[in-house]
Design a protein around this motif. Sequence first.
Motif, PDB file in Angstrom:
ATOM      1  N   MET A   1      36.189  72.788  20.991  1.00  0.00           N
ATOM      2  CA  MET A   1      35.814  72.856  19.576  1.00  0.00           C
ATOM      3  C   MET A   1      34.410  72.275  19.399  1.00  0.00           C
ATOM      4  O   MET A   1      34.104  71.219  19.933  1.00  0.00           O
ATOM      5  CB  MET A   1      36.818  72.054  18.765  1.00  0.00           C
ATOM      6  N   ASN A   2      33.575  72.984  18.703  1.00  0.00           N
ATOM      7  CA  ASN A   2      32.218  72.459  18.574  1.00  0.00           C
ATOM      8  C   ASN A   2      32.082  71.553  17.355  1.00  0.00           C
ATOM      9  O   ASN A   2      32.980  71.442  16.517  1.00  0.00           O
ATOM     10  CB  ASN A   2      31.208  73.602  18.530  1.00  0.00           C
ATOM     11  N   LEU A   3      30.935  70.933  17.297  1.00  0.00           N
ATOM     12  CA  LEU A   3      30.693  69.889  16.307  1.00  0.00           C
ATOM     13  C   LEU A   3      30.808  70.412  14.888  1.00  0.00           C
ATOM     14  O   LEU A   3      31.362  69.764  13.998  1.00  0.00           O
ATOM     15  CB  LEU A   3      29.292  69.327  16.549  1.00  0.00           C
ATOM     16  N   ARG A   4      30.312  71.629  14.690  1.00  0.00           N
ATOM     17  CA  ARG A   4      30.255  72.132  13.328  1.00  0.00           C
ATOM     18  C   ARG A   4      31.647  72.462  12.791  1.00  0.00           C
ATOM     19  O   ARG A   4      31.952  72.195  11.637  1.00  0.00           O
ATOM     20  CB  ARG A   4      29.355  73.361  13.265  1.00  0.00           C
ATOM     21  N   ILE A   9      36.317  70.907   9.375  1.00  0.00           N
ATOM     22  CA  ILE A   9      37.716  70.497   9.207  1.00  0.00           C
ATOM     23  C   ILE A   9      37.785  69.117   8.549  1.00  0.00           C
ATOM     24  O   ILE A   9      38.553  68.885   7.614  1.00  0.00           O
ATOM     25  CB  ILE A   9      38.438  70.489  10.571  1.00  0.00           C
ATOM     26  N   LEU A  10      36.942  68.218   9.017  1.00  0.00           N
ATOM     27  CA  LEU A  10      36.915  66.870   8.440  1.00  0.00           C
ATOM     28  C   LEU A  10      36.578  66.915   6.958  1.00  0.00           C
ATOM     29  O   LEU A  10      37.203  66.267   6.124  1.00  0.00           O
ATOM     30  CB  LEU A  10      35.881  66.012   9.172  1.00  0.00           C
ATOM     31  N   LEU A  11      35.586  67.740   6.628  1.00  0.00           N
ATOM     32  CA  LEU A  11      35.157  67.872   5.236  1.00  0.00           C
ATOM     33  C   LEU A  11      36.302  68.392   4.379  1.00  0.00           C
ATOM     34  O   LEU A  11      36.570  67.882   3.287  1.00  0.00           O
ATOM     35  CB  LEU A  11      33.956  68.818   5.162  1.00  0.00           C
ATOM     36  N   THR A  12      37.014  69.406   4.899  1.00  0.00           N
ATOM     37  CA  THR A  12      38.141  69.969   4.159  1.00  0.00           C
ATOM     38  C   THR A  12      39.204  68.894   3.891  1.00  0.00           C
ATOM     39  O   THR A  12      39.699  68.749   2.776  1.00  0.00           O
ATOM     40  CB  THR A  12      38.774  71.115   4.971  1.00  0.00           C
ATOM     41  N   LEU A  13      39.508  68.134   4.952  1.00  0.00           N
ATOM     42  CA  LEU A  13      40.514  67.075   4.806  1.00  0.00           C
ATOM     43  C   LEU A  13      40.079  66.049   3.765  1.00  0.00           C
ATOM     44  O   LEU A  13      40.843  65.681   2.872  1.00  0.00           O
ATOM     45  CB  LEU A  13      40.730  66.383   6.157  1.00  0.00           C
ATOM     46  N   CYS A  14      38.851  65.605   3.889  1.00  0.00           N
ATOM     47  CA  CYS A  14      38.344  64.625   2.933  1.00  0.00           C
ATOM     48  C   CYS A  14      38.446  65.144   1.511  1.00  0.00           C
ATOM     49  O   CYS A  14      38.873  64.435   0.595  1.00  0.00           O
ATOM     50  CB  CYS A  14      36.882  64.295   3.225  1.00  0.00           C
TER      51      CYS A  14
END
Lengths: 323, 301, 256
Positions: A1-4, A9-14
């Motif tokens: 999985m790449n950084l972007r 995914i992190l942004l969506t969760l937040c």
Amino acid sequence: MNLRTLAGILLTLCLALLPLVAGPYWISVCVNVGLYALLGLSLNVILGQAGIFHMGHAAFYAVGAYTTAILNTLYQWPIFAAMPVAGAVAALVAVAVARPIIHLRGDYLLIVTIGIVEIVRIALLNDVGGYTGGSNGIFGIARPNFFGFKIVKTVHFYYLVWGMVAVSILLFYGLWRSRYGRALNYIKEDDVAAEGCGVHVTSYKLSAFVLGAFWAGMAGTLYAAQMTTITPESFNFMESVIIFAVVILSGGSILGVLVSAFLFIGLPELLREFSNARMLIFGLAMMLMMIWRPQGLLPPRPRRYHVADSGSGAGGASAGGAA
Amino acid sequence: MEQFFQQLLNGLAVGGIYALVALGYTMVYGVLKLINFAHGDLFTIGAYLGLTLLVSCNLSGLLGPAAAVLAVFVMVGLLVAILGCLLERTAYRPLRKANRLSAVVSALGASIFFQNAVMLIYGARFYVYPDYLRPDFTVSLFGMAVPGVRLMVIAASVLLMLALWAFIQRTRTGAAIRAVAIDQGAARLMGINVNRVISLVFFIGPGLGGAAGLMVGIYYGQIDFTMGWSYGLKAFTAAILGGIGNIPGAMLGGLLLGVIEALAAGYIAIAWKDAIAFLVLILILIIRPTGILGERTADKL
Amino acid sequence: MSLLELHEVSKLFGGLVALNELSFSVEEGSVVGLIGPNGAGKTTVFNCITGNYRPEHGRISFAGRNVTGLRPHALVKLGIARTFQSIRLFGRLPVLENVLAGRHCRLKSGLLASMLHTPAQRREEREAVRRCMEELEFVGLAGHHAEEAGSLSYGNQRLLEIARALASDPHLLILDEPAGGMNDQETVALIDLISAIRDRGITVLLIEHDMRLVMRICEKLVVLENGCLIAQGEPAVVRANPAVIEAYLGAESEVW
């Protein structure tokens, strides 16, 4: 999985969990960020993908918001019924104004689109047709009703707006990864060559413009429903400038637009303690960010294609060496 | 008929101011292909600096109104010119090789910065240029009483434009500016110091813009920190109207826009004058896509 | 009936006559060379055929249909593809996407299908990619498909332009100085490539200064000077034509 992807995914969760931890003030800031993300995503099709210098997106935002307000307050249309109509009216206005000017080059188009914002704002101020309420605007717009669920609280709007952002991301990502998205990129790179390859440049430019306007119109509906009061000053040239800057700073990718919207809308909020000097710092930050990353925060990565490996080297007429 | 001529002269006065500001846009565009959105705010700064020098520093008391206005005219021009050079160094030079629109966003940032700097220094209220600074004689022209200040504004802007025209056309430095506007690379190969030319353009343009700010203060008597947005937008419109990058085009575009606005305000409705100005711009661009004097460049294939 | 016919085509630039009542035709399946000294109006002819310029007088017909004044994209769709004298690739896009640009006009997915990635759209995309890879294979650039077009060597950029043009399924391929900037080895390979294109049944019309190339592959030559036709016919005949020798003498160091 790449950084972007990870960042996405992190942004969506937040974003999904944010209302659990944030107070009403920050939630309302994030509603605002979501609206600008919508506007940024729609302008990105025009400015980022097709390279059309358009600095008048607030005009279509305004048309959408006013259409919603008029349909709702005068004719009691529910907000969600007004939404597609608001988009369609904005798109119609876009066709009407863009058709004669879409072939103008770069900076000529830029001033014309600024002119369109000003003309729309002045028309609204002067209470055109007696529908827009002049400088007082329109008040008493109803809250939307989602299949019996009345959307009133800020947190409801938060999920509504960001839900719309999520849908838009999926659709615009699909668009980017298609012949349509490619055609816009060809036009941005070299419109003469694009035409020479068989791309109907004028119709693609026009349709990008109209699609962007449609989306901005629907964003206008959400804005009108959330504020319940709209005035011409909410749609001035400065709004257009912010949306424009969001797209340029983003670098043209979808994730870039989101990050950029957070920076542009969130930053002034973080600077509140500087009170009067807030916009001064904001202006300075705009300059510094562009100098720091002239190419924008996150330029789109090249599209990926599944290329069947057919054992190259066969039937080549040239001496094209190994990569 | 009298109303028409009064509006026409008023339009020429405002148009002259637009033209001076438009020259800054068009010259910068000529050499850098950049729309300097902060230019309108340099114009605002000119108006405020003028007021400070004339009233707060009491130059008008020391020299008498007429001499003071003349001296301050030059001083404001120089100060704003220096600011323009600094702006180019800090906000635009690092972006010279970048995407053009990145520089445009930097310019928009600079504009917001300047506007708020003025607001922080002077406060958010509007300021009034004292009446005694305004020449209060009237001239009788074809049987009409024309305010002297109107004629002086027209005369001042025409003089500045003629001086600029002579400088661009008749001097070696002017030729260098024209050369850089046509082809930066070739100009560099011919031994022209391109950076110096660009600095010079950022000196002349803002200088004229600052002087125009002072003229607005004296002509209308009232200034505020947001005036740069509207005048800047109008002047940019004028530059495009004439054909951006084209110096006579900016002059013509400015005067034309001023007259159109004045006539629209006088004969149609004052509330719609800005909208009509933009509408005329759009119509002209539909007919002539590169402005009135802009070159019609064919696509090189 | 000829595939392409120009009938008394004239093009003016301001007062300057760039093309003067030019008439010639290109037979289906042939390779025709358009030659003449610099400034003779060769590229102007091409730009009139491809719709980039609109001739003031005359008629251009393609496959029996009057196509005068059609826009370039419409002509591509009808089957006229071109390359540019000054290479015009989409330099920052990958090689494969440059070829897909040529394929664009043969794809049908609309705005909604593109947004939603419908099964039909996915199928069409896969097919387009496969087809474009074949064209890259054909010109020998398949190994470079993921590179930025602008990073290719000059000769390979010319080949990529040809692949891009071929991807649009042309009946007529118009090549503007395809060997320009190529070394000898590359030029020889190009000659083979052009014959291979003809063998696919595609008619070729080309401008070229490299007379070895022209003499080896063209079945017919059309010679222009100052916008006027001065000779046409088989290469050997044209070469012996006194007017042609006169036009070329001393003008350039062309090797016959």
